[in-house]
Enzyme design. Structure first.
Site, short mmCIF file in Angstrom:
data_model
loop_
_atom_site.label_atom_id
_atom_site.label_comp_id
_atom_site.label_asym_id
_atom_site.label_seq_id
_atom_site.Cartn_x
_atom_site.Cartn_y
_atom_site.Cartn_z
N GLU A 1 1.01 -1.23 0.05
CA GLU A 1 0.01 -0.08 -0.12
C GLU A 1 0.89 1.37 -0.01
O GLU A 1 1.89 1.27 0.70
CB GLU A 1 -0.87 0.00 1.21
CG GLU A 1 -1.88 0.99 1.25
CD GLU A 1 -2.90 1.10 2.41
OE1 GLU A 1 -2.57 0.61 3.30
OE2 GLU A 1 -4.10 1.61 2.17
N GLY B 1 2.40 1.19 11.53
CA GLY B 1 2.25 0.64 12.81
C GLY B 1 2.04 -0.82 12.42
O GLY B 1 2.36 -1.96 12.90
N ALA B 2 0.89 -1.07 11.46
CA ALA B 2 0.55 -2.49 10.90
C ALA B 2 -0.12 -2.20 9.66
O ALA B 2 -0.35 -0.99 9.21
CB ALA B 2 -0.57 -2.78 12.01
N MET B 3 -0.44 -3.21 8.91
CA MET B 3 -0.91 -3.25 7.62
C MET B 3 -1.93 -4.46 7.30
O MET B 3 -1.45 -5.50 7.68
CB MET B 3 0.19 -3.23 6.69
CG MET B 3 -0.29 -3.29 5.04
SD MET B 3 -1.41 -1.87 4.47
CE MET B 3 -2.37 -2.56 3.21
N GLU B 4 -3.25 -4.08 6.79
CA GLU B 4 -4.27 -5.05 6.96
C GLU B 4 -4.18 -6.06 5.66
O GLU B 4 -5.27 -6.44 5.41
CB GLU B 4 -5.46 -4.15 6.89
CG GLU B 4 -5.71 -3.62 5.35
CD GLU B 4 -5.31 -2.35 5.33
OE1 GLU B 4 -4.44 -1.79 6.23
OE2 GLU B 4 -5.95 -1.46 4.81
N ASN B 5 -3.07 -6.48 5.37
CA ASN B 5 -3.09 -7.49 4.05
C ASN B 5 -3.88 -8.49 4.33
O ASN B 5 -4.24 -9.12 5.46
CB ASN B 5 -1.68 -7.95 3.75
CG ASN B 5 -0.54 -7.12 3.99
OD1 ASN B 5 -0.44 -6.01 3.04
ND2 ASN B 5 0.37 -7.05 4.84
N HIS C 1 -8.06 -2.74 14.61
CA HIS C 1 -8.06 -1.71 13.47
C HIS C 1 -7.77 -2.76 12.15
O HIS C 1 -8.54 -2.58 11.34
CB HIS C 1 -7.16 -0.77 13.76
CG HIS C 1 -6.85 0.09 12.46
ND1 HIS C 1 -7.39 1.53 12.72
CD2 HIS C 1 -6.58 -0.13 11.21
CE1 HIS C 1 -7.24 2.14 11.40
NE2 HIS C 1 -6.66 1.18 10.76
N GLU C 2 -6.85 -3.67 12.27
CA GLU C 2 -6.40 -4.32 11.09
C GLU C 2 -7.39 -5.42 10.69
O GLU C 2 -7.72 -5.56 9.46
CB GLU C 2 -4.93 -4.92 11.05
CG GLU C 2 -3.83 -3.97 11.26
CD GLU C 2 -4.06 -2.81 10.49
OE1 GLU C 2 -4.33 -2.69 9.42
OE2 GLU C 2 -3.32 -1.69 10.97
ZN LIG Z 1 -5.90 1.04 8.60
#
Ligand SMILES: [Zn+2]
Length: 798
Positions: free
Chosen positions: A111, A243-247, A278-279
Site C-alpha cells: 500500500e 504501525g501495522a497493515m491489513e493485507n 483496526h487491522e
Molecule cells: Zn488502517
C-alpha cells in the site's frame, strides 16, 4: 460475474511465481495475467527488469516510461506471460528486506501504489483480481502469504511453495513474507489465527493472538458477516514504516505493536489491542469491500479507526478506551489530532483528489483517520447505533469482493434510518475545515452562530449541516443546524451544555454563559472539550494567555484522567515554547496530579502517572534526581514508570555510556525506545549531539529514527541542536523513508516547534529543499509555526 477493470481493460487473474535468491536479495518472476483489453495494455511497473512479454508463440514489443509498462498487444483477450527480474532493497516499501540479528526476512508492504515494485500489474484498488502465488525458496526457509499453503514441492535445489488462490482483491493487499518464522496457532471455529515472528519470539504474541480471536468474534457479529478467509496471520516484521497493515489474511505489524509481556506499558498494550482490532476491522471494510480510488481512502481508515474503538471498548470496558479516541496514541486517530490539523488553511477535505503516489502516501493523516472517524461518530450519534450498524452490514454484503464509494455507504445508512445522511455527509467530506459554534443569549432565546474556525485567527463564512445536541437543564434536544444562525427556545435556563460528550466535530464558544455551563454535569469528555477548545482559542488568538490559565485553573485538581492528561500535554508543549513563563505552572499542576494519583491502581491512572512523572522530570531537577535513583533497579520499575525513570536518570546524571549499555543490552523494542527517548533528554548538549549522531549509524532501526527526532523535539532547550543537525542530515533521513509518507507527518509537528524564534530561516530552508514526499506536512508545519510564533511573542509580553 463482471470482471474488475477500468474502462477498456479487465483483469481476471494474476498467476505469479517468484524464484527468490534470499541471500543475494534478488528474484526472478514469471507472471501470467489473464486479462482482456481493447487497446495496447498499460501496466504499472517500477524498478523491474522486464525480459520478455509473450502469449503462446507471440512475443510482444513493450516500452517503459516513468511507472508505466506499455505492451503493444492491441486488442487482446487471453493470458499474457511476463518474464522479469527484480532486486530486493533494504527499504520500507514494495518488496523489501527487513534485517534483524545479522540476517533478514523478505517482506512486502504494497500500500498504496507499491505492488508495481514486485510485479507488473494494474496497480489500482478498483481493478480486483484473483491471485495464484507460488515461491521458490531455499529449503530451510518458510513462506507466508494471504492464503494457506496448498502444496509444497521439490524444485531442483529449492522447494516450491504453492498458495491457495485468493478471492478477488486489490493489488495493494497482496502479501509475501519469506524467512525463518516461528508460529503459534489458535482456532476460532474454522478460522486459524496464527502469530508468526522471527525465531524465539512467538511467546510475546500471545496477548495479540487472544485479542485477535475476541475481535474477530466481535466483528463477525457486528458486521453480520463471518470472516471470509480460512486463516489470518499476525506477522511481526522487524523493520516496518507503518504501525501495522491489513493485507488480507496476512496482517503485518511493527514488532513493538505485536509483542506484549510483563514489561509492556499500558500505553503499548492498548496500542497493540487497538492495532489488532483496526487491522481486523479492515478485513471486511477495506479488504472485502474496497474503496474505488484513493480519494476514498478515508472511508477505509476512518471506519476501521472508529469501529476498532468500539471493539476494544467491548473487549476491555475497564480501559475506557474512548478516552484515547479524544487524546491518545496514535495522534492521527484522535479528536485532538484531527481538530488540531484541520484548523489550518493547509488542510484538505476528507475526500481528496489525489493522483501521484507521493500525494497518496501523505494522506494517511489526521484527516483521513481522525476527522473521518469523528465525523462517523457524529453521524452514528445522529442515527443511533443500531441503524448505523445495519447500514454498514448491508453495505458490506452488497459490495462484497468489489469496490464502493462513500456515497454507497450513505445510501445504505439513509435507507435504514430515513434521515438525510447524504446531504449531511457530502458536505462534511467535501468541505475542508470545521465550524466553531458561538452560543449566546438574546431575549430569553439561545442564539447559535456558526463560521469556519481557523488557527490563523481569521474566519470564513461556511455553513455546515451540523447535527447538534443542546442540553438545557439536563435535558438533551437534537437539532440539525443548517443555517448560519439558529435560534432555540430556552425558558427557565439553569444549566446549559452544547455538544455534550463532544459527539459533534466542532468547537463551542459560550458568550457570557459560563456560569450556566459550570452548573451542568460535566462528563470527562465535556471537560476535555473545554480544556481543548480553550487551547485552540489561545493558539488562534481568540483568548489571551490569562483567560486560558483561568480555564486550566478550574481543573487544577482534576481527577479524571482524560482532561488531566490533556492539560499535561498542553503545558508540556507550552513549556517547550515559552519555558520561562510556564515552568512553575507546569510544576505545580504535575505535583498536584502525582498527589491525586497516589493511591489509584487502575491502568489509566497508572498510565497517567507515567506521563506526569515524565513531564516533571523535564521541569523539576530535584524531582528528576530523586526519581533517577530507581534506575539502579530498572528491571523492577513498574512498566508505566520506566520511561520517566530512564529520562530522569539521563537528565540528572548525563551517563551516556550507562544508557547506551542499557540500550544495547535490551532485546525489547519498547525498552530500546525508552532508552533512546531518555538520551534525547540529556542536559549536556554534546551528549545530545552524540545521541542524534547515533540514530543514523545504522544500529537504530530505520523505522525508529523518526521517534528519536520526535522525542528530541519534545525536550525543552533541544531546539537549536536539533535544528542544525536536521539541516545537515536531511538527505540521509529522506533516504531512510523513501517511498513512504512518514516524513510528512513528522515535519507537520516538528517545524512549528523548531521554528519558533527563527521563522524566516526555517521557511527559507524548506522553500529551498522541496520534498514532494512531505510537501503537505511541510506546508501545514509552516502554517502552524506562524501561529506558535505569534503566541510566543504575545505570552512573552505579558
Ligand atoms: Zn488502517
Amino acid at each position: 460475474m463482471p470482471l474488475g477493470g477500468s474502462g477498456t481493460m479487465q483483469v481476471e487473474e494474476y498467476d505469479l511465481v517468484i524464484d527468490l535468491d534470499f541471500s543475494n536479495l534478488k528474484f526472478k518472476g514469471k507472471l501470467l495475467i489473464k486479462l482482456r483489453t481493447e487497446e495496447d495494455l498499460v501496466l504499472n511497473s517500477v524498478g523491474l527488469d522486464i525480459g520478455r512479454v509473450s502469449s503462446g508463440e507471440s512475443v510482444f514489443r513493450f516500452s517503459q516510461k516513468d511507472e508505466d509498462l506499455t505492451v503493444e498487444t492491441g486488442r487482446f483477450d487471453g493470458i499474457l506471460q511476463i518474464d522479469y527480474a527484480g532486486s530486493i532493497p533494504n527499504s520500507l516499501a514494495g518488496i523489501y528486506s527487513a534485517p534483524y540479528d545479522h540476517t533478514h526476512i523478505v517482506t512486502t508492504h504494497l500500500e498504496a501504489a507499491q505492488a508495481r515494485r514486485m510485479f507488473p500489474c494494474v496497480d489500482r484498488p478498483d481493478v480486483k483480481a484473483e491471485f495464484k502465488l507460488a515461491v521458490k525458496i531455499d529449503k530451510d526457509l518458510e513462506a507466508i502469504s494471504n492464503m494457506p499453503i496448498k502444496s509444497v514441492g521439490q524444485d531442483g535445489q529449492k522447494k516450491r511453495v504453492n498458495f491457495e488462490k485468493t478471492p478477488r482483491m486489490s493489488t495493494y493487499l497482496l502479501y509475501l513474507g519469506v524467512g525463518k518464522f516461528e508460529t503459534r496457532t489458535e482456532k476460532l471455529g474454522k478460522t486459524e489465527i496464527i502469530v508468526a515472528t522471527t525465531p524465539g519470539k512467538t511467546k510475546l504474541g500471545k496477548f495479540a493472538q487472544d485479542e485477535a480471536r475476541r475481535a474477530i468474534e466481535y466483528f463477525n457479529s457486528y458486521y453480520g458477516l463471518p470472516y471470509s478467509l480460512p486463516k489470518v496471520h499476525l506477522i511481526g516484521v522487524p523493520e516496518f514504516a507503518m504501525g501495522a497493515m491489513e493485507n488480507w489474511g496476512a496482517i503485518t505489524f511493527r514488532e513493538v505493536m505485536l509483542f506484549v509481556d510483563a514489561n509492556t506499558s499500558t500505553r503499548i498494550k492498548m496500542r497493540s489491542s487497538m492495532g489488532v482490532a483496526h487491522e481486523l476491522a479492515h478485513q471486511w471494510f477495506g479488504d472485502l469491500v474496497t474503496m474505488k480510488w484513493w480519494d476514498d481512502i478515508w472511508l477505509n481508515e476512518s471506519f476501521a479507526t472508529f469501529v476498532s474503538y468500539k471493539a476494544v471498548n467491548k473487549l476491555h470496558p475497564d480501559w475506557k478506551i474512548f478516552n484515547n479516541f479524544f487524546n491518545g496514541d496514535p495522534k492521527v486517530e484522535t479528536l485532538a489530532g484531527a481538530l488540531g490539523r484541520d484548523c489550518l488553511k493547509n488542510t484538505h477535505p476528507i475526500e481528496v483528489k489525489v493522483k501521484s503516489p507521493d500525494e497518496i502516501e501523505q494522506i494517511f493523516d489526521a484527516i483521513s483517520y481522525g476527522k473521518g472517524a469523528h465525523v462517523l461518530r457524529m453521524i452514528e450519534a445522529y442515527l443511533g447505533e443500531e441503524a448505523f450498524r445495519q447500514g454498514v452490514s448491508r453495505y458490506l454484503s452488497t459490495h462484497a469482493y468489489s469496490n464502493a464509494t462513500g456515497n454507497d455507504l450513505w445510501s445504505m445508512l439513509e435507507a435504514v434510518s430515513g434521515k438525510p445522511v447524504k446531504r449531511i455527509m457530502s458536505h462534511w467530506v467535501r468541505e475542508p475545515g470545521y465550524p466553531i459554534v458561538t452560543v449566546s443569549l438574546r431575549d430569553g432565546m439561545l442564539v447559535l452562530r456558526q463560521e469556519r474556525f481557523l488557527l490563523s485567527g481569521e474566519t470564513e463564512d461556511v455553513t455546515w449541516p451540523i447535527p447538534i445536541v443542546i442540553e438545557v437543564n439536563g435535558e438533551g434536544r437534537r437539532i440539525l443546524m443548517e443555517k448560519t444562525e439558529e435560534i432555540v427556545e430556552a425558558k427557565g435556563l439553569k444549566s446549559l451544555k452544547v455538544n455534550p460528550d463532544y459527539t459533534g466535530f466542532f468547537l463551542v464558544k459560550y458568550v457570557g454563559l459560563d456560569a450556566l455551563l459550570w452548573e451542568s454535569q460535566l462528563s470527562p469528555f465535556d471537560k476535555w472539550g473545554l480544556v481543548f477548545d480553550a487551547f485552540l482559542f489561545l493558539l488562534s488568538g481568540r483568548i489571551a494567555f490569562k483567560e486560558y490559565l483561568e480555564v486550566l485553573n478550574k481543573f487544577a485538581k482534576e481527577a479524571s484522567v482524560l482532561p488531566a492528561g490533556e492539560i499535561s500535554d498542553e503545558l508540556g508543549l507550552l513549556h517547550i515554547l515559552v519555558p520561562s513563563k510556564v515552568a512553575e505552572i507546569a510544576k505545580e499542576f504535575h505535583h498536584n496530579q502525582l498527589e491525586l494519583l497516589k493511591d489509584k491502581t487502575d491502568e489509566n491512572s497508572s498510565m497517567l502517572r507515567g506521563k506526569v512523572a515524565y513531564r516533571l522530570a523535564l521541569v523539576d531537577g530535584g524531582y528528576a534526581s530523586k526519581l533517577a535513583e530507581d534506575f539502579r533497579d530498572y528491571a523492577k520499575v513498574a512498566p508505566d514508570m520506566k520511561q520517566a525513570v530512564a529520562l530522569a536518570y539521563a537528565r540528572s546524571t548525563n551517563d551516556f555510556d550507562g544508557l547506551m549499555k542499557a540500550y544495547r543490552g535490551s532485546d525489547s523494542d519498547e525498552d530500546k525506545l525508552r532508552f533512546l527517548n531518555a538520551m534525547t533528554g540529556f542536559a549536556d548538549e554534546a551528549l545530545l549531539r552524540k545521541t542524534l549522531g547515533f540514530a543514523l549509524t545504522g544500529e537504530v532501526k530505520r523505522q525508529d529514527v523518526i521517534a528519536v527526532i520526535g522525542s528530541t523535539a519534545e525536550k525543552p532547550h533541544a531546539g537549536d541542536i536539533l535544528w542544525s543537525w536536521l539541516q545537515l542530515n536531511i538527505e540521509k533521513i529522506r533516504e531512510l523513508y523513501q517511498n513512504t509518507g512518514v516524513l510528512s507527518g513528522l515535519f507537520g509537528s516538528l517545524i512549528p516547534i523548531l521554528g519558533v524564534g527563527r521563522v524566516q530561516e526555517v521557511e527559507s530552508f524548506f522553500n529551498k529543499h522541496t520534498m514532494p514526499e512531505s510537501e503537505m506536512g511541510v506546508r501545514a508545519g509552516l502554517e502552524r509555526l506562524r501561529a506558535y510564533d505569534r503566541l510566543v511573542k504575545s505570552i512573552m509580553q505579558t
